[in-house]
Scaffold this motif. Structure first.
Motif, short mmCIF file in Angstrom:
data_model
loop_
_atom_site.label_atom_id
_atom_site.label_comp_id
_atom_site.label_asym_id
_atom_site.label_seq_id
_atom_site.Cartn_x
_atom_site.Cartn_y
_atom_site.Cartn_z
N TYR A 121 0.84 -1.20 0.00
CA TYR A 121 0.00 0.00 0.00
C TYR A 121 0.87 1.25 0.00
O TYR A 121 1.85 1.35 0.74
CB TYR A 121 -0.94 0.04 1.21
CG TYR A 121 -2.04 1.05 1.03
CD1 TYR A 121 -3.20 0.72 0.34
CD2 TYR A 121 -1.88 2.34 1.48
CE1 TYR A 121 -4.21 1.66 0.14
CE2 TYR A 121 -2.88 3.29 1.28
CZ TYR A 121 -4.04 2.94 0.61
OH TYR A 121 -5.02 3.87 0.39
N GLY A 191 3.62 1.16 3.42
CA GLY A 191 3.69 0.26 4.56
C GLY A 191 2.85 -0.98 4.36
O GLY A 191 2.20 -1.16 3.32
N SER A 192 2.86 -1.82 5.38
CA SER A 192 2.07 -3.05 5.38
C SER A 192 1.13 -3.03 6.58
O SER A 192 1.49 -2.56 7.66
CB SER A 192 2.99 -4.28 5.45
OG SER A 192 3.83 -4.33 4.31
N LEU A 193 -0.06 -3.57 6.37
CA LEU A 193 -1.09 -3.55 7.40
C LEU A 193 -1.41 -4.96 7.86
O LEU A 193 -1.64 -5.86 7.04
CB LEU A 193 -2.36 -2.90 6.85
CG LEU A 193 -3.61 -2.91 7.73
CD1 LEU A 193 -3.39 -2.06 8.98
CD2 LEU A 193 -4.82 -2.42 6.95
N TRP A 206 -0.24 -0.90 11.45
CA TRP A 206 0.63 -0.64 10.30
C TRP A 206 2.10 -0.80 10.68
O TRP A 206 2.51 -0.44 11.77
CB TRP A 206 0.43 0.78 9.79
CG TRP A 206 -0.81 0.98 8.97
CD1 TRP A 206 -2.03 1.43 9.42
CD2 TRP A 206 -0.95 0.75 7.57
NE1 TRP A 206 -2.92 1.48 8.38
CE2 TRP A 206 -2.29 1.08 7.22
CE3 TRP A 206 -0.08 0.31 6.57
CZ2 TRP A 206 -2.77 0.98 5.93
CZ3 TRP A 206 -0.56 0.20 5.27
CH2 TRP A 206 -1.88 0.53 4.96
N LEU A 242 -0.93 7.56 5.83
CA LEU A 242 -0.58 6.35 6.56
C LEU A 242 -0.46 6.67 8.06
O LEU A 242 0.21 7.64 8.43
CB LEU A 242 0.75 5.81 6.05
CG LEU A 242 0.98 4.30 6.15
CD1 LEU A 242 0.08 3.57 5.17
CD2 LEU A 242 2.45 3.98 5.86
N GLN A 244 1.13 6.82 11.56
CA GLN A 244 2.57 6.81 11.83
C GLN A 244 2.90 7.67 13.03
O GLN A 244 2.12 8.53 13.45
CB GLN A 244 3.35 7.31 10.62
CG GLN A 244 2.97 8.70 10.16
CD GLN A 244 3.51 9.01 8.78
OE1 GLN A 244 4.68 9.39 8.64
NE2 GLN A 244 2.67 8.82 7.75
N CYS A 278 -5.06 4.61 12.98
CA CYS A 278 -6.14 4.23 12.07
C CYS A 278 -7.48 4.76 12.56
O CYS A 278 -7.70 4.91 13.77
CB CYS A 278 -6.23 2.70 11.97
SG CYS A 278 -4.78 1.87 11.33
#
Length: 312
Positions: A121, A191-193, A206, A242, A244, A278
């Motif tokens: 993503y 990033g990856s979720l 994340w 994102l 962070q 999120c």
């Protein structure tokens, strides 16, 4: 697969942002001598439309409950990115199926679809408007032959808003204050979720990219309707970004007071707001006045925030 009307806020969000496709999967759970954990249906870019009469999301093709399986585990994810060419999209959705070993001779008798991952993503800093919606995991009994299943969506991103006002005055006369630009330096865009279904809630975590090329400046320039007023702050910029940590993240505001230009730098980590999470809306209310600049970040759950006035 349909979207039930039990989650009107998420339904409205999906409609407003033009979602037309979902990633969707249903996993079989049975003890009738059929392989536990076999995939019943899984697909990317499933076309859906919103039925205003029934208030549900409807797939283009019809799907039927299987007669030889006790339960199906459902999940769904959606982003406007799937409205385009799904064959070349780097985004990857994976579901982890956990088999429960509690049967005779330690044979699996059930499965739990309890986790999902999203990799690849990336937020586009030039058009940070794509949302990523993740539903809860739902186990439904096929004997019910229900015509819809209720999926409750959460926003996997953070919505960050910058709003401005002024208290400008000089010797009883109003000064003219204009905001001209905004830059946020080195926001992580990739990033990856990891998604995990807990007992009571959906967990979204994340892992931001550590690649230096994925830390990008976000900018906005204002040339119209940019004269600040007293009263309630007015939104000038809104980005979907994102989640962070904000350590070291700086913002720069360009503004004018009576045609004199100024720049002001400040850290986005203010008070208790040290990160973006999120499913949150973070609003930075910024007051630009000749003798003082103040900041008041406000954090709210996404579903509980009303729209604010914008400068458009």
């Amino acid at each position: 697969l349909t979207k039930a009307d039990s989650d009107p806020v998420a339904t409205q969000e999906l409609k407003d942002q033009g979602f037309k496709t979902w990633v969707y999967a249903a996993y079989a759970d049975t003890d009738n001598n059929i392989q536990i954990g076999s995939v019943y249906d899984s697909m990317s870019g499933l076309d859906v439309t919103f039925d205003k009469v029934k208030n549900v999301w409807v797939t283009t093709n019809e799907y039927f409950w299987p007669s030889n399986k006790n339960n199906l585990d459902f999940y769904a994810a959606s982003t406007k990115r799937w409205n385009y060419d799904t064959t070349t999209d780097d985004l990857d959705i994976n579901v982890t199926v956990t088999q429960v070993q509690n049967g005779e001779n330690d044979q699996p008798t059930a499965i739990n679809t309890t986790s999902m991952s999203v990799t690849g993503y990336k937020v586009d800093p030039n058009d940070a408007t794509d949302d990523l919606m993740i539903s809860n995991f739902l186990r439904a009994n096929s004997d019910s032959h229900a015509k819809s299943v209720p999926l409750h969506f959460k926003h996997a991103l953070s919505k960050v808003r910058f709003a401005f006002n002024t208290n400008a005055s000089s010797d009883g006369e109003e000064d003219e204050v204009l905001v001209t630009s905004l830059k946020v330096s080195k926001l992580v865009t990739a990033g990856s979720l990891a998604v995990t279904q807990g007992t009571d809630a959906l967990s979204l975590v994340w892992t931001p990219s550590t690649n230096a090329d994925d830390a990008v400046d976000f900018t906005a320039n204002y040339t119209e309707n940019n004269t600040l007023q007293s009263g309630e702050p007015v939104e000038f910029t809104s980005w979907l970004v994102l989640p962070q940590n904000l350590t070291g993240v700086m913002a720069t505001i360009g503004y004018k007071i009576n045609d004199r230009s100024f720049n002001y730098n400040f850290k986005l980590a203010i008070g208790d707001v040290t990160k973006w999470d999120c499913n949150q809306i973070i609003t930075y209310n910024i007051n630009l006045s000749p003798n003082k600049i103040t900041f008041a970040p406000v954090v709210d759950p996404w579903e509980e925030v009303d729209d604010m006035t914008t400068n458009n």
